[in-house]
Write a protein that holds these residues in place. Structure first.
Motif, PDB file in Angstrom:
ATOM      1  N   LYS A   1       0.860  -1.183   0.000  1.00 18.35           N
ATOM      2  CA  LYS A   1       0.000   0.000   0.000  1.00 18.35           C
ATOM      3  C   LYS A   1       0.899   1.236   0.000  1.00 18.35           C
ATOM      4  O   LYS A   1       1.909   1.280   0.716  1.00 18.35           O
ATOM      5  CB  LYS A   1      -0.873  -0.023   1.261  1.00 18.35           C
ATOM      6  CG  LYS A   1      -2.161   0.695   1.096  1.00 18.35           C
ATOM      7  CD  LYS A   1      -3.106   0.396   2.255  1.00 18.35           C
ATOM      8  CE  LYS A   1      -4.021   1.561   2.447  1.00 18.35           C
ATOM      9  NZ  LYS A   1      -3.628   2.476   3.469  1.00 18.35           N
ATOM     10  N   GLY A   2       0.588   2.231  -0.814  1.00 20.41           N
ATOM     11  CA  GLY A   2       1.377   3.461  -0.809  1.00 20.41           C
ATOM     12  C   GLY A   2       2.672   3.335  -1.593  1.00 20.41           C
ATOM     13  O   GLY A   2       3.570   4.150  -1.440  1.00 20.41           O
ATOM     14  N   ALA A   3       2.783   2.296  -2.447  1.00 17.30           N
ATOM     15  CA  ALA A   3       4.009   2.153  -3.252  1.00 17.30           C
ATOM     16  C   ALA A   3       3.657   2.148  -4.732  1.00 17.30           C
ATOM     17  O   ALA A   3       2.558   1.786  -5.118  1.00 17.30           O
ATOM     18  CB  ALA A   3       4.730   0.871  -2.884  1.00 17.30           C
ATOM     19  N   GLY A   4       4.632   2.581  -5.546  1.00 22.28           N
ATOM     20  CA  GLY A   4       4.465   2.452  -6.994  1.00 22.28           C
ATOM     21  C   GLY A   4       3.977   3.706  -7.684  1.00 22.28           C
ATOM     22  O   GLY A   4       4.283   4.817  -7.277  1.00 22.28           O
ATOM     23  N   PHE A   5       3.179   3.495  -8.738  1.00 25.07           N
ATOM     24  CA  PHE A   5       2.785   4.584  -9.632  1.00 25.07           C
ATOM     25  C   PHE A   5       1.733   5.526  -9.046  1.00 25.07           C
ATOM     26  O   PHE A   5       0.857   5.101  -8.305  1.00 25.07           O
ATOM     27  CB  PHE A   5       2.176   4.005 -10.907  1.00 25.07           C
ATOM     28  CG  PHE A   5       3.169   3.343 -11.803  1.00 25.07           C
ATOM     29  CD1 PHE A   5       4.510   3.702 -11.781  1.00 25.07           C
ATOM     30  CD2 PHE A   5       2.765   2.359 -12.687  1.00 25.07           C
ATOM     31  CE1 PHE A   5       5.406   3.100 -12.630  1.00 25.07           C
ATOM     32  CE2 PHE A   5       3.670   1.746 -13.540  1.00 25.07           C
ATOM     33  CZ  PHE A   5       4.995   2.119 -13.509  1.00 25.07           C
ATOM     34  N   GLY A   6       1.814   6.776  -9.463  1.00 20.74           N
ATOM     35  CA  GLY A   6       0.697   7.702  -9.221  1.00 20.74           C
ATOM     36  C   GLY A   6       0.607   8.244  -7.806  1.00 20.74           C
ATOM     37  O   GLY A   6       0.034   9.290  -7.598  1.00 20.74           O
ATOM     38  N   VAL A   7       1.152   7.547  -6.801  1.00 22.52           N
ATOM     39  CA  VAL A   7       1.032   8.029  -5.423  1.00 22.52           C
ATOM     40  C   VAL A   7       2.270   8.855  -5.049  1.00 22.52           C
ATOM     41  O   VAL A   7       3.312   8.773  -5.697  1.00 22.52           O
ATOM     42  CB  VAL A   7       0.876   6.860  -4.411  1.00 22.52           C
ATOM     43  CG1 VAL A   7      -0.508   6.279  -4.472  1.00 22.52           C
ATOM     44  CG2 VAL A   7       1.924   5.783  -4.642  1.00 22.52           C
ATOM     45  N   ASP A   8       2.122   9.642  -3.953  1.00 16.79           N
ATOM     46  CA  ASP A   8       3.232  10.494  -3.519  1.00 16.79           C
ATOM     47  C   ASP A   8       4.214   9.762  -2.621  1.00 16.79           C
ATOM     48  O   ASP A   8       5.229  10.301  -2.234  1.00 16.79           O
ATOM     49  CB  ASP A   8       2.690  11.718  -2.761  1.00 16.79           C
ATOM     50  CG  ASP A   8       2.141  12.754  -3.727  1.00 16.79           C
ATOM     51  OD1 ASP A   8       2.587  12.745  -4.894  1.00 16.79           O
ATOM     52  OD2 ASP A   8       1.260  13.529  -3.332  1.00 16.79           O
ATOM     53  N   THR A   9       3.832   8.518  -2.241  1.00 16.25           N
ATOM     54  CA  THR A   9       4.701   7.766  -1.327  1.00 16.25           C
ATOM     55  C   THR A   9       5.288   6.547  -2.039  1.00 16.25           C
ATOM     56  O   THR A   9       4.860   6.193  -3.137  1.00 16.25           O
ATOM     57  CB  THR A   9       3.886   7.277  -0.113  1.00 16.25           C
ATOM     58  OG1 THR A   9       2.728   6.605  -0.598  1.00 16.25           O
ATOM     59  CG2 THR A   9       3.479   8.434   0.779  1.00 16.25           C
ATOM     60  N   ASN A  10       6.239   5.916  -1.385  1.00 13.58           N
ATOM     61  CA  ASN A  10       6.796   4.674  -1.933  1.00 13.58           C
ATOM     62  C   ASN A  10       7.380   3.839  -0.805  1.00 13.58           C
ATOM     63  O   ASN A  10       7.679   4.363   0.271  1.00 13.58           O
ATOM     64  CB  ASN A  10       7.878   4.987  -2.972  1.00 13.58           C
ATOM     65  CG  ASN A  10       8.069   3.853  -3.969  1.00 13.58           C
ATOM     66  OD1 ASN A  10       7.383   2.829  -3.882  1.00 13.58           O
ATOM     67  ND2 ASN A  10       8.975   4.021  -4.904  1.00 13.58           N
ATOM     68  N   LYS A  11       7.500   2.558  -1.046  1.00 10.93           N
ATOM     69  CA  LYS A  11       8.124   1.669  -0.061  1.00 10.93           C
ATOM     70  C   LYS A  11       9.149   0.829  -0.816  1.00 10.93           C
ATOM     71  O   LYS A  11       8.793   0.185  -1.811  1.00 10.93           O
ATOM     72  CB  LYS A  11       7.047   0.775   0.561  1.00 10.93           C
ATOM     73  CG  LYS A  11       7.619  -0.110   1.637  1.00 10.93           C
ATOM     74  CD  LYS A  11       6.539  -0.846   2.373  1.00 10.93           C
ATOM     75  CE  LYS A  11       7.184  -1.656   3.462  1.00 10.93           C
ATOM     76  NZ  LYS A  11       6.500  -2.870   3.764  1.00 10.93           N
ATOM     77  N   ILE A  12      10.374   0.856  -0.358  1.00 15.84           N
ATOM     78  CA  ILE A  12      11.417   0.185  -1.147  1.00 15.84           C
ATOM     79  C   ILE A  12      12.283  -0.751  -0.299  1.00 15.84           C
ATOM     80  O   ILE A  12      12.402  -0.595   0.911  1.00 15.84           O
ATOM     81  CB  ILE A  12      12.366   1.224  -1.814  1.00 15.84           C
ATOM     82  CG1 ILE A  12      13.014   2.134  -0.755  1.00 15.84           C
ATOM     83  CG2 ILE A  12      11.668   2.028  -2.869  1.00 15.84           C
ATOM     84  CD1 ILE A  12      14.321   2.752  -1.219  1.00 15.84           C
ATOM     85  N   THR A  13      12.889  -1.704  -1.005  1.00 15.70           N
ATOM     86  CA  THR A  13      13.999  -2.479  -0.443  1.00 15.70           C
ATOM     87  C   THR A  13      15.135  -2.366  -1.452  1.00 15.70           C
ATOM     88  O   THR A  13      14.905  -2.489  -2.664  1.00 15.70           O
ATOM     89  CB  THR A  13      13.614  -3.971  -0.278  1.00 15.70           C
ATOM     90  OG1 THR A  13      12.439  -4.024   0.511  1.00 15.70           O
ATOM     91  CG2 THR A  13      14.730  -4.738   0.404  1.00 15.70           C
ATOM     92  N   ILE A  14      16.334  -2.107  -0.948  1.00 17.30           N
ATOM     93  CA  ILE A  14      17.487  -2.012  -1.856  1.00 17.30           C
ATOM     94  C   ILE A  14      18.309  -3.297  -1.740  1.00 17.30           C
ATOM     95  O   ILE A  14      18.684  -3.695  -0.637  1.00 17.30           O
ATOM     96  CB  ILE A  14      18.368  -0.784  -1.517  1.00 17.30           C
ATOM     97  CG1 ILE A  14      17.541   0.501  -1.585  1.00 17.30           C
ATOM     98  CG2 ILE A  14      19.573  -0.720  -2.447  1.00 17.30           C
ATOM     99  CD1 ILE A  14      18.326   1.774  -1.270  1.00 17.30           C
TER     100      ILE A  14
END
Ligand code: CTP
Length: 409
Positions: free
Chosen positions: A364-377
């Motif tokens: 939720k809140g990750a990816g296209f179109g939204v202002d937020t993102n959740k990542i793992t490097i």
């Protein structure tokens, strides 16, 4: 951070304080700056005085506090103040003063000094999360960056409104560390990305079918743009190859912008600039397939169905991985909807990348179109860095900080 006595010895800091609850932290900031050896002069906006007392600040800074452009006896020489300082630091920067700075307003002493300052200007914004995330605030911040000002990222935590979120002014210790690292240190730690050439791709690509239609995707370009801005704040020399995006772009002296439309145009621009790049971050959502033929005229509606033959586009990241030379760092993204980790790790190998940044559309809140993102490097030697969901600006900060820590510290 260990605050060393004398760390800022002899540095002249002009501290601007505006009307924000966070002004209470400026009292402590003045104390720390003085303790670190800096000479501090404080300018307040009239509403700043509602939050902290000039008497406290003049006692701690050991200098008179300036508020008005003139009184009955004298006129404050705003030009000389800006020339006196090594740095003009505005902390906290309220939403209102930010908007005035972005538009060149000059209705108080602080703004007059800002407009005439010849020294670097650094700001530490402080506001409620909704105000911070408002498009008007964002575009004002972008304007300041385009003027060459430096923005100290806001922090996440409890806000004056009682809510929890982004918008807290950076803590005084962190502000001092920031200005010390970015403006005063003379060791190699100073601005580790200064003079580094960085190639960034962002946004979608559009693959034309005929003069009116194309095949595209939902990428807004926000993540790549945030990365380009963050890199520029660290002094990098950024070339941004940007696909079609609706986001307004402001001028930034550290970012050389190349607008492209198709995957092929993006490929060509990257090939031209990669040779000179120290670091490349491929954040664009490039079309994997493009129509074999672009019709010259609009395709007319005729039969029940329409078949369009698509051919594979060139994989830019993979090609850069094949061309990568010693010393070049290559970073890619992986946008996945299933088997996320496995696919991200495979992309490290198949594309010969040093890092792959995974974002999953299942979060939720990750990816296209939204202002937020959740990542793992994922790092090629097996290290992993996981981050919580946060605004794309803060995600960009985590990405750039991780890259600096791994390759440029
Ligand atoms: N990429 C690229 N050129 C392409 C396709 C992708 O440079 N023609 C880059 C993207 O910018 C990203 C990475 O490759 O950094 C991974 O993109 P992604 O769409 O997740 O994966 P693909 O390689 O396209 O593979 P798949 O669609 O099968 O997941």
């Amino acid at each position: 951070m260990v605050l060393l006595k004398g760390m800022l010895k002899g540095k002249k800091i002009l501290l601007g304080i505006t009307g924000s609850i966070a002004a209470y932290k400026s009292v402590y900031l003045v104390r720390l700056l003085v303790k670190a050896g800096a000479e501090v002069k404080v300018i307040m906006t009239p509403s700043g005085k509602d939050f902290v007392s000039p008497l406290t600040l003049s006692t701690l800074s050991r200098n008179p506090v300036l508020v008005d452009l003139f009184d009955e006896q004298s006129w404050s020489n705003h030009v000389m103040l800006g020339r006196w300082a090594d740095i003009m630091l505005i902390a906290p920067l309220s939403c209102n003063t930010l908007a005035k700075m972005a538009n060149g307003n000059c209705d108080n002493l602080l703004l007059a000094v800002y407009l005439s300052a010849t020294c670097p200007v650094v700001v530490a914004p402080a506001m409620d999360e909704d105000m911070w995330l408002h498009s008007a605030t964002k575009s004002n911040i972008e304007k300041l960056v385009s003027f060459g000002n430096t923005v100290i990222p806001v922090e996440k935590g409890d806000l004056a409104s009682g809510l929890h979120g982004e918008g807290r002014m950076s803590e005084p210790e962190n502000i001092i560390e920031f200005i010390n690292t970015n403006f005063f240190l003379t060791t190699p730690q100073k601005r580790p990305l200064k003079n580094k050439k960085v190639l960034v791709t962002a946004g979608p690509t559009y693959e034309p079918l005929d003069p009116v239609r194309f095949i595209g995707n939902h990428s807004s370009g926000k993540m790549g743009l945030a990365i380009a801005n963050e890199l520029s704040m660290h002094g990098a020399d950024v070339t941004l190859v940007l696909g079609p995006t609706q986001i307004p772009i402001t001028n930034n002296n550290n970012i050389h912008l190349i607008n492209v439309t198709t995957a092929e145009e993006m490929y060509n621009a990257c090939m031209e600039h990669y040779k000179k790049s120290d670091l490349a971050i491929m954040a664009a959502a490039v079309a994997d397939y493009t129509p074999l033929k672009k019709e010259e005229k609009k395709i007319k509606k005729k039969d029940k169905s329409l078949n369009i033959e698509l051919v594979k586009t060139k994989d830019i990241l993979k090609t850069l991985g094949e061309k990568k030379k010693k010393g070049q760092v290559l970073v890619g993204f992986a946008l996945e909807t299933f088997n996320e980790e496995q696919f991200a790790k495979e992309k490290l190998q198949t594309k010969n990348a040093d890092l792959i940044i995974l974002n999953s559309l299942n979060d939720k809140g990750a990816g296209f179109g939204v202002d937020t993102n959740k990542i793992t490097i994922f790092e090629k030697n097996g290290e992993e860095f996981k981050f919580e969901t946060q605004s794309k600006d803060l995600v960009a900060k985590d990405i750039v900080d991780t890259i600096i820590k791994l390759y440029y510290a």
